[in-house]
Design a protein around this motif. Structure first.
Motif, PDB file in Angstrom:
ATOM      1  N   LEU A 104       0.839  -1.191   0.000  1.00 52.14           N
ATOM      2  CA  LEU A 104       0.000   0.000   0.000  1.00 52.14           C
ATOM      3  C   LEU A 104       0.875   1.242   0.000  1.00 52.14           C
ATOM      4  O   LEU A 104       2.019   1.216   0.447  1.00 52.14           O
ATOM      5  CB  LEU A 104      -0.904   0.026   1.236  1.00 52.14           C
ATOM      6  N   GLY A 105       0.342   2.333  -0.504  1.00 57.27           N
ATOM      7  CA  GLY A 105       1.081   3.584  -0.415  1.00 57.27           C
ATOM      8  C   GLY A 105       1.027   4.404  -1.678  1.00 57.27           C
ATOM      9  O   GLY A 105       0.256   4.142  -2.608  1.00 57.27           O
ATOM     10  N   GLU A 106       1.871   5.425  -1.725  1.00 54.69           N
ATOM     11  CA  GLU A 106       1.945   6.365  -2.853  1.00 54.69           C
ATOM     12  C   GLU A 106       3.206   6.092  -3.665  1.00 54.69           C
ATOM     13  O   GLU A 106       4.284   5.853  -3.115  1.00 54.69           O
ATOM     14  CB  GLU A 106       1.948   7.805  -2.335  1.00 54.69           C
ATOM     15  N   TYR A 107       3.063   6.144  -4.984  1.00 52.46           N
ATOM     16  CA  TYR A 107       4.189   5.914  -5.887  1.00 52.46           C
ATOM     17  C   TYR A 107       4.207   7.008  -6.950  1.00 52.46           C
ATOM     18  O   TYR A 107       3.171   7.592  -7.287  1.00 52.46           O
ATOM     19  CB  TYR A 107       4.070   4.554  -6.582  1.00 52.46           C
ATOM     20  N   LYS A 108       5.409   7.272  -7.494  1.00 60.36           N
ATOM     21  CA  LYS A 108       5.565   8.177  -8.620  1.00 60.36           C
ATOM     22  C   LYS A 108       5.951   7.341  -9.845  1.00 60.36           C
ATOM     23  O   LYS A 108       7.029   6.750  -9.905  1.00 60.36           O
ATOM     24  CB  LYS A 108       6.640   9.218  -8.340  1.00 60.36           C
ATOM     25  N   LEU A 109       5.021   7.265 -10.809  1.00 58.79           N
ATOM     26  CA  LEU A 109       5.269   6.511 -12.034  1.00 58.79           C
ATOM     27  C   LEU A 109       5.915   7.417 -13.073  1.00 58.79           C
ATOM     28  O   LEU A 109       5.559   8.593 -13.204  1.00 58.79           O
ATOM     29  CB  LEU A 109       3.963   5.959 -12.612  1.00 58.79           C
ATOM     30  N   ARG A 110       6.842   6.830 -13.856  1.00 55.99           N
ATOM     31  CA  ARG A 110       7.454   7.573 -14.959  1.00 55.99           C
ATOM     32  C   ARG A 110       7.353   6.754 -16.229  1.00 55.99           C
ATOM     33  O   ARG A 110       7.750   5.587 -16.260  1.00 55.99           O
ATOM     34  CB  ARG A 110       8.924   7.871 -14.668  1.00 55.99           C
ATOM     35  N   LEU A 111       6.804   7.363 -17.275  1.00 58.59           N
ATOM     36  CA  LEU A 111       6.773   6.736 -18.596  1.00 58.59           C
ATOM     37  C   LEU A 111       7.736   7.487 -19.518  1.00 58.59           C
ATOM     38  O   LEU A 111       7.633   8.710 -19.683  1.00 58.59           O
ATOM     39  CB  LEU A 111       5.358   6.789 -19.175  1.00 58.59           C
ATOM     40  N   LYS A 112       8.648   6.754 -20.119  1.00 57.30           N
ATOM     41  CA  LYS A 112       9.604   7.308 -21.075  1.00 57.30           C
ATOM     42  C   LYS A 112       9.311   6.711 -22.444  1.00 57.30           C
ATOM     43  O   LYS A 112       9.308   5.492 -22.604  1.00 57.30           O
ATOM     44  CB  LYS A 112      11.030   6.967 -20.648  1.00 57.30           C
ATOM     45  N   VAL A 113       8.999   7.576 -23.409  1.00 57.97           N
ATOM     46  CA  VAL A 113       8.715   7.136 -24.781  1.00 57.97           C
ATOM     47  C   VAL A 113       9.811   7.681 -25.686  1.00 57.97           C
ATOM     48  O   VAL A 113      10.097   8.887 -25.681  1.00 57.97           O
ATOM     49  CB  VAL A 113       7.332   7.614 -25.252  1.00 57.97           C
ATOM     50  N   THR A 114      10.416   6.811 -26.495  1.00 61.86           N
ATOM     51  CA  THR A 114      11.596   7.165 -27.267  1.00 61.86           C
ATOM     52  C   THR A 114      11.420   6.772 -28.735  1.00 61.86           C
ATOM     53  O   THR A 114      10.889   5.694 -29.037  1.00 61.86           O
ATOM     54  CB  THR A 114      12.842   6.459 -26.701  1.00 61.86           C
ATOM     55  N   ASN A 115      11.853   7.661 -29.648  1.00 61.34           N
ATOM     56  CA  ASN A 115      12.071   7.298 -31.051  1.00 61.34           C
ATOM     57  C   ASN A 115      13.512   7.672 -31.406  1.00 61.34           C
ATOM     58  O   ASN A 115      14.285   8.069 -30.517  1.00 61.34           O
ATOM     59  CB  ASN A 115      11.043   7.964 -31.968  1.00 61.34           C
ATOM     60  N   GLU A 116      13.875   7.577 -32.657  1.00 62.70           N
ATOM     61  CA  GLU A 116      15.287   7.801 -33.007  1.00 62.70           C
ATOM     62  C   GLU A 116      15.701   9.261 -32.890  1.00 62.70           C
ATOM     63  O   GLU A 116      16.886   9.584 -32.930  1.00 62.70           O
ATOM     64  CB  GLU A 116      15.562   7.308 -34.439  1.00 62.70           C
ATOM     65  N   HIS A 117      14.721  10.142 -32.682  1.00 58.82           N
ATOM     66  CA  HIS A 117      15.048  11.561 -32.556  1.00 58.82           C
ATOM     67  C   HIS A 117      15.168  12.015 -31.100  1.00 58.82           C
ATOM     68  O   HIS A 117      15.657  13.113 -30.843  1.00 58.82           O
ATOM     69  CB  HIS A 117      13.978  12.403 -33.256  1.00 58.82           C
ATOM     70  N   GLY A 118      14.667  11.214 -30.181  1.00 55.27           N
ATOM     71  CA  GLY A 118      14.758  11.632 -28.795  1.00 55.27           C
ATOM     72  C   GLY A 118      13.693  10.988 -27.924  1.00 55.27           C
ATOM     73  O   GLY A 118      13.003  10.045 -28.338  1.00 55.27           O
ATOM     74  N   SER A 119      13.512  11.519 -26.693  1.00 54.17           N
ATOM     75  CA  SER A 119      12.597  10.929 -25.710  1.00 54.17           C
ATOM     76  C   SER A 119      11.694  11.994 -25.103  1.00 54.17           C
ATOM     77  O   SER A 119      12.052  13.176 -25.024  1.00 54.17           O
ATOM     78  CB  SER A 119      13.374  10.249 -24.578  1.00 54.17           C
ATOM     79  N   THR A 120      10.520  11.543 -24.678  1.00 54.23           N
ATOM     80  CA  THR A 120       9.575  12.380 -23.949  1.00 54.23           C
ATOM     81  C   THR A 120       9.180  11.647 -22.670  1.00 54.23           C
ATOM     82  O   THR A 120       9.030  10.418 -22.672  1.00 54.23           O
ATOM     83  CB  THR A 120       8.317  12.666 -24.796  1.00 54.23           C
ATOM     84  N   PHE A 121       8.979  12.395 -21.582  1.00 56.16           N
ATOM     85  CA  PHE A 121       8.666  11.797 -20.278  1.00 56.16           C
ATOM     86  C   PHE A 121       7.283  12.262 -19.807  1.00 56.16           C
ATOM     87  O   PHE A 121       6.856  13.388 -20.094  1.00 56.16           O
ATOM     88  CB  PHE A 121       9.714  12.204 -19.238  1.00 56.16           C
ATOM     89  N   LYS A 122       6.613  11.373 -19.097  1.00 59.64           N
ATOM     90  CA  LYS A 122       5.348  11.701 -18.462  1.00 59.64           C
ATOM     91  C   LYS A 122       5.347  11.094 -17.067  1.00 59.64           C
ATOM     92  O   LYS A 122       5.709   9.919 -16.884  1.00 59.64           O
ATOM     93  CB  LYS A 122       4.164  11.140 -19.264  1.00 59.64           C
TER      94      LYS A 122
END
Length: 498
Positions: A104-122
């Motif tokens: 139980l508890g609080e978590y911080k999720l990170r999604l990293k999406v990458t193509n050949e030009h770079g990455s974006t985070f959410k």
């Protein structure tokens, strides 16, 4: 010399101006920009259930290959009471995240999406909550005596506003404990922060966390006490040192509440007689989590029909065990009200039409003190040995079952005859298999077995425990939950208090 300096400066100005005004097109490489969208940055998840989450992901060049990385931070408490994030932990490389968090508890999720030009985070904030914090608990068993735990928690305000409907988790035990099976369950009791489930088939008592349903200990009687076939758990609250287990063929075993180790303290009653009926009355409020001083008291009553004997003990102590024989009567059932008045219903052996109601105060001091008997004649009565019976302290009455009917009895009357008209009637082919009241006594939870249903045949009907419907002249039906369990064995409201 001055001419040369002037010429060079003039050339520099002309070249600089030419660079500014140059609108020629040079080769510029376009990039595929990635965007991640979600309805909310907050995710709520019930403990014990898998998180399945798929965000909306777009890029300006649709044919470019994407890769994914899900990770998370947890939070830990510091020595001064604050919280810090722990190290980043990898979860998945799939676009759709599927993961069951173990705490139980609080978590911080990170999604990293990458193509050949770079990455974006959410980033997302995830709250893993106790799915079974409070609500209606149902223990049931199918035709093969395979057990099931169903649970329904009340909806939050946000869920109600979103139009979500109440529903039962019908696999609440196995979803959290996939490696265990409930074989021939017979009873369930909440003691403090835990729920205990008796398994007659495996001669076990399961102990699980009452908020998460996570199984964390088992008491096994097979080696040291093979004669114990648990059919009843006798308990009080978390202030107790031991709880007591009733065996199907007679006798009691004591289990240490802290160690879960079974011991045998000798006979509660001479010869360990078989108990045909068990009735439990708990008085007083549960102890607050901050103290160990308990105001609760427990009274456990048992009937042996062959011996025509009433047995009882007070606060789970064998030295408070008492018995009282009624050699001239066939015992039927027993109940106790909030004023500790015991009420024993029996039938005269010499005249089966003579119904005997004995009222008194069975206590740790001895048999029913100041017993008062009321007798009357009746060809048939609605209370049987198979009837389940409970007192409702809010409305000073007693409820009991008979097949597909439930009756309300005011047993404190000067002439306490058993009622003939039910206050609840379910379908003709149905059977009421268990019932209980809400914490304030104002709602009635009725476990119903309906063989006419396809799939799961167990139901829970919720009634107003006092108000009558003007059309049916029976208790007002508030809600009906059908096909949510197998044959119900135990139903009760599980609170969130420790």
């Amino acid at each position: 010399m001055m001419k040369n300096i002037w010429f060079i400066s003039l050339c520099a100005v002309i070249l600089f101006h030419a660079c500014i005004d140059d609108d020629s097109t040079l080769p510029v490489k376009a990039i595929s920009e990635i965007s991640i969208q979600a309805p909310s940055d907050t995710i709520n998840l019930d403990f014990g259930f898998e998180l399945v989450y798929e965000p909306e992901i777009e890029q300006t060049m649709e044919d470019m290959e994407l890769s994914y990385e899900w990770s998370y931070h947890g939070y830990t408490k510091t020595s001064i009471g604050g919280t810090v994030t722990d190290s980043l932990k990898f979860l998945s490389n799939e676009r759709v995240l599927r993961y069951a968090f173990k705490k139980l508890g609080e978590y911080k999720l990170r999604l990293k999406v990458t193509n050949e030009h770079g990455s974006t985070f959410k980033y997302f904030t995830l709250f893993v909550k106790a799915a079974f914090d409070q609500g209606i608990f149902v223990l049931s068993s199918d035709e093969d005596k395979k057990g099931r735990v169903s649970f329904m928690r009340p909806l939050s305000r946000e869920e109600i506003e979103a139009g979500k409907e109440e529903s039962f988790y019908t696999s609440a035990f196995v979803s959290v404990n996939p490696g265990y099976a409930l074989n021939d369950p017979t009873d369930a009791e909440k003691i403090g922060p835990d729920i205990f489930i008796a398994s007659r088939g495996d001669k076990l008592i399961y102990r699980m966390n009452a908020q998460t349903f996570e199984l964390y200990n088992v008491t096994d009687f097979k080696t040291d006490f093979p004669w114990v076939k648990p059919i009843g758990i006798c308990s009080k609250d978390r202030s107790i040192t031991n709880y007591v287990v009733l065996s199907e063929d007679g006798g009691f075993a004591t289990v240490n509440y802290k160690s879960d180790i079974a011991v045998y303290e000798g006979e509660f009653f001479e010869g360990n007689p078989k108990m045909d009926k068990m009735y439990v009355k708990i008085t007083g409020a549960p102890i607050p989590p901050s103290t160990s001083v308990s105001k609760m008291r427990s009274y456990h009553f048992f009937l042996n029909y062959e011996r025509s004997t009433l047995y009882y003990f007070y606060d789970l102590y064998s030295y408070y065990a008492r018995q009282q024989e009624f050699p001239k009567e066939e015992l039927i059932n027993v109940v106790m009200n909030k004023d500790l008045m015991s009420c024993l219903v029996s039938r005269s052996k010499s005249d089966p039409k003579e119904i005997v109601i004995t009222r008194g105060y069975a206590s740790n001091k001895g048999p029913m003190n100041y017993a008062w008997k009321y007798t009357y004649l009746a060809d048939e009565i609605t209370l049987t040995r198979e009837s389940l019976i409970q007192s409702n302290d809010t409305y000073n009455s007693v409820f009991y079952t008979n097949g597909n009917k439930l009756y309300r009895w005011y047993n404190w009357n000067a002439e306490p005859k058993l009622p003939q008209t039910p206050v609840v009637t379910v379908g003709n082919n149905c059977e009421i298999t268990c019932f209980d009241f809400s914490q304030n006594g104002k709602e009635l939870y009725v476990g119903v077995y309906d063989p006419g249903l396809s799939g799961l045949k167990g139901c829970v009907y919720v009634y107003d425990a006092d108000a009558l419907d003007p059309v049916t002249n029976e208790l007002k039906l508030l809600k009906k939950y059908e096909g949510i369990a197998d044959r119900p064995i135990k139903v009760f409201w599980k609170n969130n208090r420790k």
